[in-house]
Design an enzyme around this catalytic site. Structure first.
Site, PDB file in Angstrom:
ATOM      1  N   THR A  37       0.890  -1.276   0.116  1.00 55.86           N
ATOM      2  CA  THR A  37      -0.019  -0.063   0.004  1.00 55.86           C
ATOM      3  C   THR A  37       0.881   1.252  -0.034  1.00 55.86           C
ATOM      4  OG1 THR A  37      -1.732  -1.035   1.047  1.00 55.86           O
ATOM      5  CG2 THR A  37      -1.712   1.623   1.373  1.00 55.86           C
ATOM      6  N   ARG A 274      -8.122   1.880   8.700  1.00 55.08           N
ATOM      7  CA  ARG A 274      -8.182   0.610   7.816  1.00 55.08           C
ATOM      8  C   ARG A 274      -7.935  -0.647   8.707  1.00 55.08           C
ATOM      9  NH1 ARG A 274      -5.652   1.788   2.970  1.00 55.08           N
ATOM     10  NH2 ARG A 274      -4.742  -0.381   2.795  1.00 55.08           N
ATOM     11  N   HIS A 445      21.736  27.601  12.667  1.00 52.70           N
ATOM     12  CA  HIS A 445      21.358  28.878  12.388  1.00 52.70           C
ATOM     13  C   HIS A 445      21.749  29.298  10.917  1.00 52.70           C
ATOM     14  CE1 HIS A 445      19.707  32.939  12.989  1.00 52.70           C
ATOM     15  NE2 HIS A 445      20.902  33.485  12.292  1.00 52.70           N
TER      16      HIS A 445
END
Length: 468
Positions: A37, A274, A445
């Site tokens: 899936t 599901r 940063h």
């Protein structure tokens, strides 16, 4: 050592490769498509579509501010479908190549148990270079990894051809004018984001008090606000009574404390979860026990037959691809005698909407319910420099901690890169890290990741870049 694996999804093919690494003779049986899936009708195709919706959102809302003048653009659904298919084909081909590289026998067909040491395989008609219809395979160990299928609620009218599941929603020939989504969980919200971005009128109907009910409320709110701002109608605490064909499409009758309401849509998407796929296995012939529609396993992923394991969605646990893969590796390592472990406290949960949502560990409500003296630290994305640069300032980072020890119990994020950055929280929880340890770890940063450090400081109201 002969190991047979039924199911070629993230649980099955990963287990097969790991077993081959460890010297086992491995046979992998898959009855539909390699990658399961996830690669074919789940994780991968939905994210392909969602990536395009991100770009559409930038063009629609942020391009001018970012210094881009757009004279015109068109969302091309058919071209996007071709791109989705191309990516799926490449990834599935990669899985097939990995299995071949690891000398794993691949069988495209349906495997059923004859007993607890034999499986009969009925080959698919398109199986290459096979002159027989079926074969019996003996095994020392077996791993069941057959995954799951969408739940179909017994709502009157749910069998109408325009009532679809997530599988069909990924491959519609055209974008409908309107879509009613029954279920406001992860899948429902991701499809709401996709179809809304392509100009479809979307309505979400959810029985629970809020959408994405399993995640921390503080990070769900930015998503809910964004969906509503973009025109998605959301009805919570609302039950669907029936679906009928009407003059303008499907009429979805709902009930709530506010009374009855009818939502009209061209298509209705059933997105309520599901359930394990066990229909073809004939487990009873091997004496394998089930419980509430799932294969019953112990902490080692063993069934009541110690040499037969079940991993991923079919065992009824957490239905996520990365959990299936982890369980597959764990099962194989247990079989060969390697001391292995899975830390289920560190399972990341992700929603690939805009803003992205991600969480790991306990939510604030869960921690309080468990009896912890909870202290939280929040840091808004609106203050983060990198978030400003990329124009995605909606959201926050939130730590849930034990006030007594400073141990991190949960990390929850809404905002850019949340699904990538959540691994830091998973590692912190696995190592039983404290807020002090996160604060003292230097973060680069400018990055969105800085906000994790700032939120750690905020637990004690010491965030550098927030007003006191």
């Amino acid at each position: 050592m002969k190991i047979v694996i039924i199911g070629g999804g993230p649980g099955g093919y990963v287990a097969a490769i790991r077993a081959a690494h460890l010297g086992a003779e491995v046979t992998l049986i898959e009855n539909k498509f390699l990658g399961g899936t996830c690669l074919n009708v789940g994780c991968i195709p939905t994210k392909v579509l969602l990536h395009t919706t991100e770009l559409l959102d930038v063009l629609k809302n942020d391009a001018k501010e970012l210094g881009i003048t757009v004279s015109g653009y068109e969302a091309d659904w058919k071209t996007l479908q071709k791109r989705k298919t191309k990516i799926i084909k490449k990834l599935v081909g990669g899985v097939k190549a990995l299995l071949k590289n690891n000398t794993i026998t691949q069988i495209m067909g349906t495997g059923v148990f004859l007993n607890d040491h034999q499986i009969k395989v009925s080959y698919n008609n398109n199986q290459d270079e096979i002159s027989k219809d079926e074969e019996v395979i003996d095994f020392d160990f077996a791993i069941i990894a057959t995954g799951s299928k969408p739940v179909i609620l017994p709502i009157p009218g749910s069998v109408h051809p325009d009532v679809i599941t997530s599988d069909a929603a990924l491959s519609l020939e055209a974008v409908p004018e309107s879509l009613c989504i029954i279920g406001g969980g992860v899948i429902g919200c991701e499809f709401a984001t996709i179809y809304n971005a392509f100009g479809c009128k979307v309505t979400i109907i959810e029985m629970l008090p809020d959408i994405v009910a399993t995640m921390d409320r503080d990070i769900v709110k930015p998503l809910k606000d964004k969906l509503i701002k973009d025109g998605v109608e959301i009805f919570t605490r609302t039950k669907v009574e029936s679906i009928k064909e009407g003059p303008d499409g499907l009429a979805v009758t709902t009930s709530s404390q506010a009374g009855e309401k009818i939502v009209t849509a061209q298509k209705v998407l059933l997105s309520v979860g599901r359930k394990p796929e066990l229909s073809t296995l004939e487990l009873e012939k091997a004496g394998i026990k089930t419980e509430r529609g799932a294969i019953k396993v112990n902490q080692k992923m063993q069934t009541n037959k110690p040499h037969i394991y079940a991993v991923g969605d079919c065992n009824g646990g957490v239905m996520l691809a990365h959990v299936a893969s982890a369980q597959g590796i764990f099962a194989v390592e247990t079989i060969v005698g390697i001391r292995s472990q899975i830390d289920f406290k560190t399972i990341p949960y992700c929603v690939y909407t805009k803003p992205e949502l991600a969480g790991v560990g306990l939510t604030e409500a869960e921690a309080r319910e468990a009896g912890y003296d909870v202290k939280v630290g929040n840091f808004p994305m609106a203050v983060n420099g990198k978030a400003m640069i990329i124009g995605e300032t909606t959201g926050l980072v939130k730590y849930v901690t034990d006030a007594a020890t400073g141990e991190i119990l949960g990390l929850h994020m809404a905002g850019p890169r949340a699904t990538d950055l959540i691994v830091e929280g998973a590692l912190a929880i696995h190592l039983e890290a404290t807020v002090a340890e996160l604060k003292s770890t230097i973060h680069a940063h400018p990055t969105v990741g800085e906000s994790l450090m700032e939120a750690a400081h905020a637990v004690k109201s010491e965030s550098i870049h927030m007003m006191r």
